[in-house]
Design an enzyme around this catalytic site. Structure first.
Site, PDB file in Angstrom:
ATOM      1  N   GLU A 126       9.624  15.709  15.683  1.00 37.76           N
ATOM      2  CA  GLU A 126      10.180  15.516  14.349  1.00 37.76           C
ATOM      3  C   GLU A 126       9.700  16.653  13.442  1.00 37.76           C
ATOM      4  OE1 GLU A 126      11.106  11.792  11.431  1.00 37.76           O
ATOM      5  OE2 GLU A 126       9.137  11.830  12.367  1.00 37.76           O
ATOM      6  N   GLU A 152       8.816   1.312  11.787  1.00 35.35           N
ATOM      7  CA  GLU A 152       9.906   2.291  11.748  1.00 35.35           C
ATOM      8  C   GLU A 152       9.245   3.661  11.738  1.00 35.35           C
ATOM      9  OE1 GLU A 152      12.069   5.035  11.200  1.00 35.35           O
ATOM     10  OE2 GLU A 152      12.129   4.528   9.071  1.00 35.35           O
ATOM     11  N   LYS A 159       0.865  -1.175   0.000  1.00 36.02           N
ATOM     12  CA  LYS A 159       0.000   0.000   0.000  1.00 36.02           C
ATOM     13  C   LYS A 159       0.904   1.228   0.000  1.00 36.02           C
ATOM     14  CE  LYS A 159      -1.894   2.949   2.160  1.00 36.02           C
ATOM     15  NZ  LYS A 159      -1.884   4.453   1.920  1.00 36.02           N
ATOM     16  N   CYS A 173      13.693  10.263   7.290  1.00 34.88           N
ATOM     17  CA  CYS A 173      13.559   9.873   8.703  1.00 34.88           C
ATOM     18  C   CYS A 173      14.873  10.006   9.449  1.00 34.88           C
ATOM     19  CB  CYS A 173      12.996   8.452   8.827  1.00 34.88           C
ATOM     20  SG  CYS A 173      13.888   7.219   7.894  1.00 34.88           S
TER      21      CYS A 173
END
Length: 489
Positions: free
Chosen positions: A376, A243, A170, A277
């Protein structure tokens, strides 16, 4: 309208039509379907049949087919890279590199899978054979983010199928086109081994994670969504790999080559417009060289060219969407209001009438309590802070809920050892930032998630152990015989 890919054939979805928008121009690139529960069910059922076919395929043939995928990816590299740039905004040359890395990942796991089935372990008696077999889970849902659509797909799909699983991919709703363009490449595999469904996370993704025919979920994305997926998988008691991002530190020691280190910080902070990331989101520089380093970083940052990814002169492309840009700008403006100093950047460039651009930004006088130092950012923002001694730098590096990666620039081997032993992160880069190695495990500590991608560890994520104990002599009175005796009636 781009169709999905189910059991080796295009599949026209039954859900609403969604659009892919070019981040550089805000123009519609193409359309695709938001998969319904029926679409997802069709894909999972196909994957189940594909798994039955794939598990009967020999390891040598599996390896040959995976090498064939790698070969076809390289042959189609320019076309795929252009699609990645149109839907994701990243500069074309970086996307060409991405296709090379994707192909290498399939090559790597072709050979790892060919040569890994388990191990023979010591037996209790000479008449026995004891083995540990590594077996696939079955159907794996691979949910992939938008920042590296094909690379992070490969990090899941290559080890998953090398281990003997089938998959339902997906892709992110922002970037489904390059993945769909790989459908004919995956066509070399038996039908149903690789399937692709498209759509929103809250519809297609949710249906996929909750589907009773899915045996494992592998997800890369935000902490919030990862927690949601983890809870669903725990309720279903299935394997999950997560993750979930990072807030990676970059430490510059006073003995580092400051010219090289400044360029390295800019690379690590602004690559893919900071939408990585493992992006550097906190920089710590020894106080003795802090002013000189800041000058060099600022000067180099100002030389970077912002523009559309198809322009060969572009260093930094647009962000993926306006909402993402607004979130980044909110962190920057909030930090400035709280006392941070804007050195360069920090705004939407006026020269672009269309596109979701944001200038590469350097901040100083930041405080650890600011959101830009805690959450983040996922954008081109580089906060820089001085430190006094190296022990303090290690402590600062660990001051985060995440633990994905960390970077150090130094010539001192003692500092290197202290850094890689003291910093809580899954990958430590010394003097060479953000270099991935197919043989080196990738993943993080703490809130970054659980499990590893790449390396032998990445293969193990998609396999489960089975212990086989075989006594081939079938002795009449084994050691446990007295416990099996029964008195006569």
């Amino acid at each position: 309208m781009k169709p999905m890919w189910i059991e080796g054939k295009p599949h026209k979805g039954k859900g609403k039509t969604l659009k892919v928008i070019n981040p550089a121009t805000e123009a519609v690139v193409d359309e695709f379907s938001d998969a319904t529960r029926a679409d997802v069910d069709k894909a999972v059922q196909a994957a189940r049949r594909g798994f039955e076919r794939w598990k009967e395929t020999g390891s040598a043939q599996k390896a040959e087919l995976m090498h064939d995928i790698a070969h076809k990816l390289r042959a189609k590299a320019n076309d795929l890279a252009r699609i990645l740039t149109l839907e994701g905004g990243k500069p074309l040359r970086e996307n060409v590199d991405e296709i090379g890395w994707v192909a290498s990942c399939f090559d790597y796991y072709a050979e790892i899978g060919r040569n890994s089935r388990g191990r023979v372990i010591p037996s209790i008696e000479p008449s026995q054979l004891a083995m540990v077999l590594k077996e696939p889970y079955g159907v794996v849902a691979c949910i992939v983010p938008w920042n590296y659509p094909l690379l992070l797909m490969a990090w899941k799909v290559a080890p998953a199928i090398a281990a003997g699983n089938s998959v339902v991919i997906k892709p992110a709703e922002q970037t489904p086109l390059a993945t769909l363009a790989c459908a004919d490449i995956f066509g070399v595999l038996p039908e149903g081994v690789v399937n692709i469904v498209t759509g929103l996370g809250e519809t297609a993704g949710e249906a996929l994670v909750r589907h009773p025919g899915v045996d494992m979920v592998a997800f890369t994305g935000s902490l919030q969504v990862g927690k949601h997926i983890g809870k669903i998988c725990m309720d279903r008691m299935i394997k999950v790999h997560l993750e979930l991002g990072g807030k990676d530190p970059f430490v510059v020691a006073e003995d580092a080559d400051l010219d090289v280190a400044a360029k390295a910080v800019a690379w690590a902070a602004f690559l893919n417009t900071g939408q990585v990331c493992t992006s550097t989101e906190r920089v710590y520089v020894q106080k003795t060289v802090y002013p000189e380093f800041l000058d060099r970083l600022t000067a180099f940052t100002k030389t970077l060219t912002l523009g559309p990814g198809l322009d060969p002169e572009t260093d930094i492309g647009p962000m993926i969407g306006d909402a993402y840009r607004a979130r980044v700008d909110a962190q920057v403006q909030e930090a400035i209001k709280a006392g941070a100093t804007l050195v360069t950047g920090g705004r939407k460039p006026e020269r672009f009438k269309k596109g979701w651009y944001y200038e590469p930004t350097v901040l100083t006088d930041v405080d650890r309590k600011m959101r830009v130092m805690r959450e983040e950012t996922f954008g081109p923002v580089c906060p820089v802070t001085p430190y006094v001694d190296f022990d303090e730098a290690v402590q600062m590096a660990n001051d985060t809920i995440y633990g994905l990666g960390a970077i150090l620039y130094t010539r001192d081997p003692k500092k290197v050892k202290k850094f890689y032993e003291g910093v809580q992160a899954g990958t430590i880069w010394v003097n060479d930032p953000l270099t991935d190695n197919d043989a080196g495990p990738f993943g993080g500590f703490k809130a970054t998630g659980g499990g590893r991608e790449l390396g032998e560890e990445g293969l193990e994520e998609f396999r489960q152990a089975k212990h086989v104990h075989w006594d081939f002599e079938q002795v009449e009175k084994p050691w446990w015989y007295p416990y099996g005796k029964r008195k006569k009636a």
